[in-house]
Design a protein around this motif. Structure first.
Motif: not given
Length: 290
Positions: A44-52, A284-288
């Motif tokens: 799952l995408r952690p908080a701030g993944e796009s910003l990271r 939707k969020c499980r793409d890491v």
């Protein structure tokens, strides 16, 4: 004299080429070993993944600029030294002008990227702080998702699914500035249309929070085949928030969100509906990938 100067500059570049050769050899050796990470499941995408990810891109750009800034003078020195047998003022004018123009462009670009990285890092740390508060809601039976992709509109910073409803949380991290004596430098007031900070007022983030909640509502309604409602929340980490209105949009400090979400007497979503919504968000969020 000219050849001696060129040779000196060339010898200065030898360590760079040696280091690059060692780097390529190290990567080639790792490729031959054919090792891989044992975890194959997507996370799952952690908080701030796009910003990271954006910070990583900006770091790459800054690194490339620094390499160019160090390498360009050496290459320019070789070019100038090899251009003519004797160096005159007329010969130097063109390379010098080109070098000055290039330096100005590079410096301007460097500080623009550096400024963007600074602001992106601020947003990243804010989302991580908000996520720490929201994750506590899972102890109360809520489900929390971070950095939910909503292409082509970017991402929703946080989504909370609770028996009391669905919440789209938009995080805006604002720096504090010196204020006049007597003013509280930590308080912001939501008037319904604007945010009144100690140093001024604006509406940054208000409309975005509403739009993201509406996009999430449209997505979930289409995905599960039933009409759902999403409550927008704009959160300002590090600020004490006071509101003069009681509308659908909530502007809160992260620590205030729990009181809005946890309402035992108000159960709008059944356990089955929560499970269906969670399933869609999980996909939707499980793409890491590691």
């Amino acid at each position: 004299m000219k050849l001696a100067g060129i040779a000196t500059v060339a010898w200065c570049m030898v360590p760079i080429f040696v280091l690059l050769g060692m780097l390529f050899a190290w990567r080639w050796r790792l490729d031959l070993q054919k090792e891989r990470i044992p975890i194959s499941d997507k996370l799952l995408r952690p908080a701030g993944e796009s910003l990271r990810r954006r910070i990583g891109e900006l770091d790459d750009k800054l690194g490339e600029m620094l390499v160019f800034a160090f390498a360009a003078p050496l290459l320019a020195a070789i070019a100038i030294g090899a251009s003519v047998p004797t160096i005159s003022g007329a010969t130097l004018i063109s390379p010098i002008m080109v070098g000055i123009a290039g330096f100005i462009w590079l410096a301007n670009r460097f500080f623009r990227v550096l400024s963007e990285r600074r602001n992106t890092a601020l947003g990243f740390h804010g989302e991580r702080a908000v996520a720490e508060e929201l994750n506590q809601l899972m102890l109360e039976g809520c489900r929390v998702f971070h950095d939910v992709p909503m292409d082509p509109y970017g991402n929703i910073d946080h989504v909370v699914v609770a028996p009391s409803g669905i919440y789209a949380v938009e995080t805006k991290t604002r720096r504090k500035r010196p204020v006049e004596s007597g003013k509280r430098d930590y308080e912001v007031v939501f008037t319904g249309k604007e945010l009144e900070f100690p140093h001024g007022r604006d509406s940054h983030g208000i409309e975005q929070a509403r739009q993201q909640a509406d996009r999430l509502r449209a997505y979930l309604t289409n995905a599960i085949g039933e009409q759902v409602s999403v409550i927008p929340i704009l959160t300002l980490p590090g600020w004490m928030v006071a509101s003069r209105v009681n509308g659908k949009l909530k502007v809160l400090n992260p620590k205030q969100i729990q009181k809005v979400v946890i309402r035992p007497s108000e159960r709008l979503l059944s356990a089955q509906m929560i499970q269906r919504i969670v399933h869609q968000l999980d996909q939707k969020c499980r793409d890491v990938e590691l």
